[in-house]
Design a protein around this motif. Structure first.
Motif, mmCIF file in Angstrom:
data_model
loop_
_atom_site.group_PDB
_atom_site.id
_atom_site.type_symbol
_atom_site.label_atom_id
_atom_site.label_comp_id
_atom_site.label_asym_id
_atom_site.label_seq_id
_atom_site.Cartn_x
_atom_site.Cartn_y
_atom_site.Cartn_z
ATOM 1 N N LEU A 162 0.819 -1.220 0.000
ATOM 2 C CA LEU A 162 0.000 0.000 0.000
ATOM 3 C C LEU A 162 0.851 1.268 0.000
ATOM 4 O O LEU A 162 0.420 2.298 -0.518
ATOM 5 C CB LEU A 162 -0.949 0.003 1.205
ATOM 6 N N SER A 163 2.060 1.197 0.560
ATOM 7 C CA SER A 163 2.923 2.380 0.530
ATOM 8 C C SER A 163 3.404 2.667 -0.892
ATOM 9 O O SER A 163 3.639 3.812 -1.250
ATOM 10 C CB SER A 163 4.111 2.226 1.487
ATOM 11 N N GLY A 164 3.507 1.639 -1.714
ATOM 12 C CA GLY A 164 3.894 1.829 -3.116
ATOM 13 C C GLY A 164 2.718 2.071 -4.029
ATOM 14 O O GLY A 164 2.835 2.750 -5.042
ATOM 15 N N ASP A 165 1.565 1.502 -3.671
ATOM 16 C CA ASP A 165 0.357 1.641 -4.492
ATOM 17 C C ASP A 165 -0.847 1.742 -3.554
ATOM 18 O O ASP A 165 -1.332 0.732 -3.052
ATOM 19 C CB ASP A 165 0.201 0.433 -5.413
ATOM 20 N N PRO A 166 -1.332 2.953 -3.293
ATOM 21 C CA PRO A 166 -2.440 3.138 -2.358
ATOM 22 C C PRO A 166 -3.725 2.398 -2.751
ATOM 23 O O PRO A 166 -4.593 2.178 -1.922
ATOM 24 C CB PRO A 166 -2.682 4.651 -2.361
ATOM 25 N N GLU A 167 -3.833 1.983 -4.004
ATOM 26 C CA GLU A 167 -5.022 1.260 -4.458
ATOM 27 C C GLU A 167 -4.823 -0.257 -4.441
ATOM 28 O O GLU A 167 -5.682 -1.005 -4.904
ATOM 29 C CB GLU A 167 -5.396 1.714 -5.873
ATOM 30 N N PHE A 168 -3.685 -0.722 -3.895
ATOM 31 C CA PHE A 168 -3.427 -2.160 -3.838
ATOM 32 C C PHE A 168 -4.530 -2.854 -3.064
ATOM 33 O O PHE A 168 -4.967 -2.401 -2.018
ATOM 34 C CB PHE A 168 -2.072 -2.441 -3.172
ATOM 35 N N ASP A 169 -4.988 -3.985 -3.590
ATOM 36 C CA ASP A 169 -6.066 -4.755 -2.987
ATOM 37 C C ASP A 169 -5.559 -6.174 -2.749
ATOM 38 O O ASP A 169 -5.426 -6.960 -3.688
ATOM 39 C CB ASP A 169 -7.274 -4.748 -3.920
ATOM 40 N N ILE A 170 -5.266 -6.492 -1.511
ATOM 41 C CA ILE A 170 -4.707 -7.807 -1.190
ATOM 42 C C ILE A 170 -5.678 -8.932 -1.539
ATOM 43 O O ILE A 170 -5.267 -10.024 -1.913
ATOM 44 C CB ILE A 170 -4.245 -7.894 0.276
#
Length: 113
Positions: free
Chosen positions: A79-87
């Motif tokens: 999330l720090s690299g991509d705020p839209e990351f969805d685990i």
């Protein structure tokens, strides 16, 4: 829950099963793919599960606690690299394959539809 060590083997879970199914279906399956909605729903089911944990003799096996902490750490890095990351979206292909390996495709279809 019994097979994974969350509940004692001798516990009658007939009352607990429908409650857990409702909570998890409402929180995980019905929340859709919108990350913000899913996070909000996750907080809701977290509160409901906390209530259950006090009413039933749940325990968290050490392996589960370590895996959960590890996933939380990895999600934070992502999330720090991509705020839209969805685990959930990222793990869906593996989780689907694993569910099919364990339950079979027919059983998985019944659960998800």
């Amino acid at each position: 829950a019994k097979d994974l060590g969350f509940l004692p083997e001798d516990l009658d879970i007939s009352e607990l099963k429908p409650i857990l199914k409702t909570i998890l279906t409402k929180g995980l399956l019905e929340s859709g793919s919108n990350l913000h909605n899913r996070k909000r729903k996750l907080m809701d089911i977290s509160n409901e599960l906390n209530d259950l944990f006090f009413r039933y003799p749940f325990s968290v096996p050490p392996f589960f606690a370590l895996v959960t902490r590890g996933l939380g750490l990895l999600e934070g890095i992502a999330l720090s690299g991509d705020p839209e990351f969805d685990i959930f979206r990222a793990s869906l292909p593996y989780a689907t394959k694993r569910a099919i390996d364990i339950m079979g495709s027919q059983s998985l279809r019944k659960i998800t539809h």
